[in-house]
Scaffold this active site. Structure first.
Site, PDB file in Angstrom:
ATOM      1  N   SER A  65       2.516   0.935  57.392  1.00  0.00           N
ATOM      2  CA  SER A  65       3.235   1.008  58.916  1.00  0.00           C
ATOM      3  C   SER A  65       4.408   0.387  58.709  1.00  0.00           C
ATOM      4  O   SER A  65       5.202   1.286  60.324  1.00  0.00           O
ATOM      5  CB  SER A  65       2.830  -1.390  59.441  1.00  0.00           C
ATOM      6  OG  SER A  65       1.296  -0.921  59.017  1.00  0.00           O
TER       7      SER A  65
ATOM      8  N   ARG B  87      -5.078   2.518  49.539  1.00  0.00           N
ATOM      9  CA  ARG B  87      -5.465   3.634  49.864  1.00  0.00           C
ATOM     10  C   ARG B  87      -5.469   4.147  48.985  1.00  0.00           C
ATOM     11  O   ARG B  87      -6.139   5.644  48.802  1.00  0.00           O
ATOM     12  CB  ARG B  87      -4.160   2.898  50.965  1.00  0.00           C
ATOM     13  CG  ARG B  87      -4.374   2.807  52.093  1.00  0.00           C
ATOM     14  CD  ARG B  87      -2.770   2.463  53.211  1.00  0.00           C
ATOM     15  NE  ARG B  87      -2.282   1.220  51.893  1.00  0.00           N
ATOM     16  CZ  ARG B  87      -0.930   1.079  52.060  1.00  0.00           C
ATOM     17  NH1 ARG B  87       0.143   1.665  53.295  1.00  0.00           N
ATOM     18  NH2 ARG B  87      -0.461   0.148  51.348  1.00  0.00           N
TER      19      ARG B  87
ATOM     20  N   HIS C  10      -6.243   0.401  59.222  1.00  0.00           N
ATOM     21  CA  HIS C  10      -6.816  -0.658  59.371  1.00  0.00           C
ATOM     22  C   HIS C  10      -7.719  -0.915  60.257  1.00  0.00           C
ATOM     23  O   HIS C  10      -8.509  -1.670  59.582  1.00  0.00           O
ATOM     24  CB  HIS C  10      -5.429  -2.200  60.175  1.00  0.00           C
ATOM     25  CG  HIS C  10      -3.963  -2.038  59.002  1.00  0.00           C
ATOM     26  ND1 HIS C  10      -3.031  -1.923  60.087  1.00  0.00           N
ATOM     27  CD2 HIS C  10      -4.051  -2.238  58.118  1.00  0.00           C
ATOM     28  CE1 HIS C  10      -2.342  -1.668  59.160  1.00  0.00           C
ATOM     29  NE2 HIS C  10      -2.522  -2.213  57.825  1.00  0.00           N
TER      30      HIS C  10
ATOM     31  N   LYS D 235       7.394 -10.512  53.860  1.00  0.00           N
ATOM     32  CA  LYS D 235       8.558  -9.218  54.697  1.00  0.00           C
ATOM     33  C   LYS D 235       8.652  -9.567  56.108  1.00  0.00           C
ATOM     34  O   LYS D 235       7.788  -9.988  56.934  1.00  0.00           O
ATOM     35  CB  LYS D 235       7.586  -8.277  54.248  1.00  0.00           C
ATOM     36  CG  LYS D 235       6.585  -7.604  55.553  1.00  0.00           C
ATOM     37  CD  LYS D 235       5.464  -6.501  54.558  1.00  0.00           C
ATOM     38  CE  LYS D 235       4.064  -6.287  55.034  1.00  0.00           C
ATOM     39  NZ  LYS D 235       3.064  -5.583  54.432  1.00  0.00           N
TER      40      LYS D 235
HETATM   41  N1  COA Z   1      -4.247   2.261  56.522  1.00  0.00           N
HETATM   42  C1  COA Z   1      -2.911   2.153  56.821  1.00  0.00           C
HETATM   43  N2  COA Z   1      -2.150   1.010  56.250  1.00  0.00           N
HETATM   44  C2  COA Z   1      -2.181  -0.175  55.368  1.00  0.00           C
HETATM   45  C3  COA Z   1      -3.772   0.111  55.022  1.00  0.00           C
HETATM   46  C4  COA Z   1      -4.530   0.918  56.229  1.00  0.00           C
HETATM   47  N3  COA Z   1      -6.027   0.966  55.624  1.00  0.00           N
HETATM   48  N4  COA Z   1      -3.799  -0.786  54.529  1.00  0.00           N
HETATM   49  C5  COA Z   1      -3.025  -1.773  53.980  1.00  0.00           C
HETATM   50  N5  COA Z   1      -2.310  -0.732  54.791  1.00  0.00           N
HETATM   51  C6  COA Z   1      -0.305  -1.407  54.340  1.00  0.00           C
HETATM   52  C7  COA Z   1       0.345  -2.024  55.456  1.00  0.00           C
HETATM   53  O1  COA Z   1       0.633  -1.447  56.855  1.00  0.00           O
HETATM   54  C8  COA Z   1       1.411  -2.127  55.419  1.00  0.00           C
HETATM   55  O2  COA Z   1       2.410  -1.561  55.267  1.00  0.00           O
HETATM   56  P1  COA Z   1       3.883  -1.547  55.150  1.00  0.00           P
HETATM   57  O3  COA Z   1       4.299  -2.458  53.575  1.00  0.00           O
HETATM   58  O4  COA Z   1       4.637  -0.383  55.583  1.00  0.00           O
HETATM   59  O5  COA Z   1       4.030  -2.674  56.532  1.00  0.00           O
HETATM   60  C9  COA Z   1       0.573  -2.623  53.816  1.00  0.00           C
HETATM   61  O6  COA Z   1       0.049  -1.391  53.236  1.00  0.00           O
HETATM   62  C10 COA Z   1       0.381  -3.687  53.146  1.00  0.00           C
HETATM   63  O7  COA Z   1       0.300  -4.707  54.344  1.00  0.00           O
HETATM   64  P2  COA Z   1      -1.471  -5.613  54.812  1.00  0.00           P
HETATM   65  O8  COA Z   1      -2.695  -5.269  54.172  1.00  0.00           O
HETATM   66  O9  COA Z   1      -0.756  -6.620  56.412  1.00  0.00           O
HETATM   67  O10 COA Z   1      -1.188  -6.836  53.702  1.00  0.00           O
HETATM   68  P3  COA Z   1       0.849  -7.948  53.249  1.00  0.00           P
HETATM   69  O11 COA Z   1       0.597  -7.049  52.054  1.00  0.00           O
HETATM   70  O12 COA Z   1       1.829  -7.152  53.750  1.00  0.00           O
HETATM   71  O13 COA Z   1      -0.666  -8.659  53.688  1.00  0.00           O
HETATM   72  C11 COA Z   1      -0.817 -11.191  52.845  1.00  0.00           C
HETATM   73  C12 COA Z   1      -0.323  -9.862  52.465  1.00  0.00           C
HETATM   74  C13 COA Z   1      -0.261 -11.497  54.105  1.00  0.00           C
HETATM   75  C14 COA Z   1      -2.818 -10.941  52.859  1.00  0.00           C
HETATM   76  C15 COA Z   1      -0.674 -12.045  52.127  1.00  0.00           C
HETATM   77  O14 COA Z   1       0.910 -11.823  51.838  1.00  0.00           O
HETATM   78  C16 COA Z   1      -1.212 -13.368  51.446  1.00  0.00           C
HETATM   79  O15 COA Z   1      -2.597 -13.746  52.123  1.00  0.00           O
HETATM   80  N6  COA Z   1      -0.066 -14.370  52.051  1.00  0.00           N
HETATM   81  C17 COA Z   1      -0.448 -15.535  52.723  1.00  0.00           C
HETATM   82  C18 COA Z   1      -0.154 -17.148  51.903  1.00  0.00           C
HETATM   83  C19 COA Z   1      -0.628 -16.537  50.656  1.00  0.00           C
HETATM   84  O16 COA Z   1      -1.697 -17.013  50.934  1.00  0.00           O
HETATM   85  N7  COA Z   1       0.168 -15.843  49.801  1.00  0.00           N
HETATM   86  C20 COA Z   1      -0.182 -15.876  47.837  1.00  0.00           C
HETATM   87  C21 COA Z   1      -1.434 -15.072  48.176  1.00  0.00           C
HETATM   88  S1  COA Z   1      -2.010 -14.106  46.016  1.00  0.00           S
END
Ligand code: COA
Length: 159
Positions: free
Chosen positions: A128, A90, A17, A41
């Site tokens: 993560s 990624r 990140h 989640k």
């Molecule tokens: N390096 C390491 N890990 C990474 C990464 C990177 N560059 N990019 C993503 N990841 C990992 C994260 O650690 C996470 O791993 P995990 O699933 O094992 O926990 C996964 O990839 C994705 O996580 P993240 O990038 O934090 O995104 P998310 O999918 O958890 O978050 C939101 C998504 C919060 C942005 C999305 O749900 C959201 O916008 N929510 C608000 C409500 C909304 O508007 N919803 C409609 C969306 S269309």
């Protein structure tokens, strides 16, 4: 761009990140790292803990602000005047989920553009969940997460 938002659950923030944050700074004047208060989640860390970890990991980076957000991402982006949403890619496996989110967000709020940045290959395998899994089993995670997250993980998992 003037303002872009980098949203995520950051449970916990990883060096992957931080790599995306450093890259995103090059294309915007102000980057708002938006920590989702209640992501879909279940999280290991509270919203405040996740916020603090990201804040500490980005301390000293000019033009980076870290905030919590709740509700729709596009609504938050609109409120803060963001022109874009940053997401890190990624591997090919990220593509389908990211494509779906980007198109849904565009449908909800047309002016916002999603920008994908390639994570450095040295972090492309990180996630993560995987880091939490190995931390629970006693592995040294200091090369995967910044010191603040490493400390919190040790407190939580006792290793
Ligand atoms: N390096 C390491 N890990 C990474 C990464 C990177 N560059 N990019 C993503 N990841 C990992 C994260 O650690 C996470 O791993 P995990 O699933 O094992 O926990 C996964 O990839 C994705 O996580 P993240 O990038 O934090 O995104 P998310 O999918 O958890 O978050 C939101 C998504 C919060 C942005 C999305 O749900 C959201 O916008 N929510 C608000 C409500 C909304 O508007 N919803 C409609 C969306 S269309």
């Amino acid at each position: 761009m003037r303002v872009v938002v980098y949203p995520g659950s950051f449970d916990p923030v990883t060096y992957g990140h931080v790599d995306v944050i450093r890259r995103a700074r090059r294309i915007t004047e102000k980057l708002i790292v938006a920590v989702a208060k209640s992501p879909a989640k279940e999280t290991a860390f509270s919203a405040e803990e996740r916020l603090d970890m990201v804040r500490e990991a980005t301390r000293g980076l000019d033009g980076v602000e870290v905030n919590l957000f709740d509700g729709l991402l596009v609504e938050y982006a609109r409120q803060v005047g963001a022109e874009g949403i940053i997401r890190g890619l990624r591997a090919l496996s990220d593509f389908e989920y990211e494509f779906q989110m980007a198109l849904t967000n565009r449908k909800l709020y047309e002016p916002i553009e999603t920008i994908f940045l390639m994570t450095s290959e040295s972090y492309s395998y990180l996630s993560s969940s995987l880091i939490k899994e190995i931390a629970r089993l006693g592995a040294d995670i200091s090369s995967f997460v910044p010191p603040a997250a490493c400390r919190k993980m040790k407190e939580r998992f006792g290793k």
